[in-house]
Motif scaffolding. Structure first.
Motif, short mmCIF file in Angstrom:
data_model
loop_
_atom_site.label_atom_id
_atom_site.label_comp_id
_atom_site.label_asym_id
_atom_site.label_seq_id
_atom_site.Cartn_x
_atom_site.Cartn_y
_atom_site.Cartn_z
N UNK A 41 0.83 -1.20 0.00
CA UNK A 41 0.00 0.00 0.00
C UNK A 41 0.87 1.26 0.00
N UNK A 42 1.90 1.25 0.83
CA UNK A 42 2.82 2.38 0.84
C UNK A 42 3.54 2.53 -0.49
N UNK A 43 3.94 1.41 -1.10
CA UNK A 43 4.62 1.48 -2.39
C UNK A 43 3.71 2.05 -3.47
N UNK A 44 2.44 1.63 -3.47
CA UNK A 44 1.50 2.17 -4.46
C UNK A 44 1.24 3.65 -4.26
N UNK A 48 2.03 6.72 -6.97
CA UNK A 48 1.06 7.72 -7.42
C UNK A 48 1.57 9.14 -7.19
N UNK A 49 2.19 9.38 -6.04
CA UNK A 49 2.70 10.71 -5.76
C UNK A 49 3.82 11.12 -6.73
N UNK A 64 11.20 14.90 -2.49
CA UNK A 64 11.16 14.44 -1.11
C UNK A 64 10.60 13.02 -1.04
N UNK A 65 9.52 12.78 -1.77
CA UNK A 65 8.91 11.45 -1.77
C UNK A 65 9.86 10.41 -2.35
N UNK A 66 10.57 10.78 -3.42
CA UNK A 66 11.52 9.84 -4.03
C UNK A 66 12.66 9.51 -3.07
N UNK A 67 13.14 10.50 -2.33
CA UNK A 67 14.24 10.24 -1.39
C UNK A 67 13.79 9.42 -0.20
N UNK A 68 12.51 9.54 0.17
CA UNK A 68 11.99 8.83 1.36
C UNK A 68 11.14 7.63 0.98
N UNK A 69 11.27 7.13 -0.23
CA UNK A 69 10.38 6.04 -0.65
C UNK A 69 10.60 4.78 0.18
N UNK A 71 12.25 4.48 3.37
CA UNK A 71 11.84 4.67 4.77
C UNK A 71 10.33 4.80 4.94
N UNK A 72 9.65 5.41 3.96
CA UNK A 72 8.19 5.57 4.09
C UNK A 72 7.49 4.23 4.08
N UNK A 73 7.90 3.33 3.21
CA UNK A 73 7.27 2.00 3.18
C UNK A 73 7.50 1.26 4.49
N UNK A 74 8.70 1.39 5.03
CA UNK A 74 9.00 0.71 6.30
C UNK A 74 8.18 1.32 7.43
N UNK A 75 8.04 2.64 7.45
CA UNK A 75 7.27 3.30 8.51
C UNK A 75 5.81 2.87 8.45
N UNK A 76 5.22 2.84 7.26
CA UNK A 76 3.82 2.41 7.11
C UNK A 76 3.66 0.97 7.56
#
Length: 407
Positions: A41-44, A48-49, A64-69, A71-76
């Motif tokens: 879900x985080x990857x999708x 989209x962003x 910002x989203x590309x740099x945190x892609x 860590x964001x998936x892991x956080x979610x």
């Protein structure tokens, strides 16, 4: 009903549907499914962003989203697992507590890493935008680069320390050990304090340099009689690039405790100095005009400062001081070399009498030196006059017969 309660209700319904399996297996399967679903879900969402078109602000958001892609998936994923743990009733209390501590530990570390990445990304974007501006002098640009880079490194170190400390404080054993270590006043605390003295000194020096800025990025400084450019400023040391591509690694506290030369502190423009030794017979006005023509013809001269002065003399020659300004230190070096080469050629061709000469007089021991008589012609200088008999005074050799012969 809140979103978390609704999510927990779905998980309990899933567990009841698999009630025919052992409770531990159902809990593990449920956590695996929740983790995979949250990860994808985080990857999708990130995909989209990244596809959103738009203006500069949207482009910055995409960066910002590309740099945190990752860590964001892991956080979610970790947040979803923490929310699903209360529904994992098939696990023992100890196992559930261990998993919760592990998820929180990983979440704190990933969040701290994300903050560091975001800080670095924002500072790089600011520096890139600043570098695109057109300035007559880049002093302000280099000042901002120094402040941003030094403070960013200190901020990264501070965030890293807080992140690791917060993560370790989750474990009671580590927490008690840390409290007892800081509460004790024994030899261990003294050793640790003395060991960290150098690190703390350089960290504090880094803050002082970021504020006062005795050096900046790409400043030209003189260290050990070498021309060096400030290539990198870290939290504890400075990398200096020498003109022949060597590197000096200098503790950052050096620039607060020692004297050094900074040739670009206020401006890159610099005045170069050329020294020549000429003979006392040199026609200074003519030579000064010739040097002025040479400097004006040099493309590296910035047109501001030029002067020729007799700054000193000794028993054999006089010292000529030529000053000329250039836009920066490297152009000043090339300008001085050009002035030397052309000045020597011009003086050798047009004013040979101005070249330094050594004057010497030979006298007998104990004899008082008398100035030589003035010479009339160049032939006299090359061949001194000889005392000759006056015309008609030569009578020839004596006549053996007793007579005399004459011209």
């Amino acid at each position: 009903m809140s979103l978390s309660q609704h999510f927990t209700g779905i998980l309990f319904a899933f567990s009841n549907a698999l009630s025919w399996l052992p409770g531990s297996v159902v809990s593990v399967v449920m956590l695996v499914i929740v983790g995979l679903a949250a990860y994808y879900f985080g990857q999708g969402t990130i995909s989209l962003l990244l596809k959103i078109p738009g203006t500069r602000s949207v482009a910055m958001l995409r960066n910002v989203v590309h740099a945190l892609r990752r860590p964001s998936r892991i956080i979610v994923t970790l947040l979803a697992l923490l929310a699903a743990l209360p529904a994992a009733t098939g696990l023992s209390f100890e196992t559930e507590q261990t998993l919760q501590l592990g998820f929180l530990f990983a979440l704190i570390l990933v969040v701290g890493t994300s903050v560091i990445i975001s800080l670095r990304l924002m500072t790089e974007a600011y520096l890139a935008r600043l570098a695109k501006r057109d300035y007559a002098d880049d002093i302000m640009v280099r000042a901002h680069q120094t402040q941003i880079k030094v403070l960013r490194r200190l901020g990264e170190i501070l965030i890293g320390i807080i992140t690791v400390a917060s993560a370790l404080m989750l474990f009671p054993s580590v927490k008690q050990y840390g409290v007892s270590l800081f509460a004790s006043a024994g030899a261990a605390s003294l050793v640790v304090g003395l060991s960290a003295r150098g690190l703390l000194t350089n960290l504090i020096a880094g803050v002082q340099i970021a504020i006062t800025q005795p050096i900046r990025m790409e400043d030209l400084v003189i260290i050990n009689d070498d021309w060096c450019w400030v290539e990198e400023i870290t939290a504890t040391y400075v990398v200096l690039r020498v003109w022949d591509w060597r590197r000096y690694i200098v503790p950052i506290s050096y620039f607060l405790e020692n004297r050094f030369e900074n040739w670009t502190h206020n401006s890159e423009a610099i005045t170069g100095l050329v020294v020549m030794w000429l003979d006392f017979d040199a026609p200074m006005e003519e030579i000064r005009e010739a040097l002025r023509e040479i400097v004006r013809a040099c493309p590296l001269w910035d047109g501001k400062i030029f002067d020729v002065q007799v700054s000193d003399f000794d028993h054999s020659a006089m010292k000529i001081r030529i000053t000329a300004s250039a836009r920066n230190a490297m152009q000043s070096w090339d300008l001085r070399c050009d002035i030397r080469e052309k000045a020597i050629a011009r003086i050798r061709e047009e004013f040979p009498q101005a070249l330094p000469r050594t004057r010497m007089s030979l006298v007998k021991a104990g004899e008082r030196m008398v100035p030589a008589p003035a010479q009339e012609t160049d032939d006299d200088i090359l061949s001194p006059p000889i005392k000759r008999p006056p015309p008609g005074s030569y009578t020839g050799p004596p006549d053996r017969s007793g007579g005399a012969s004459s011209f």
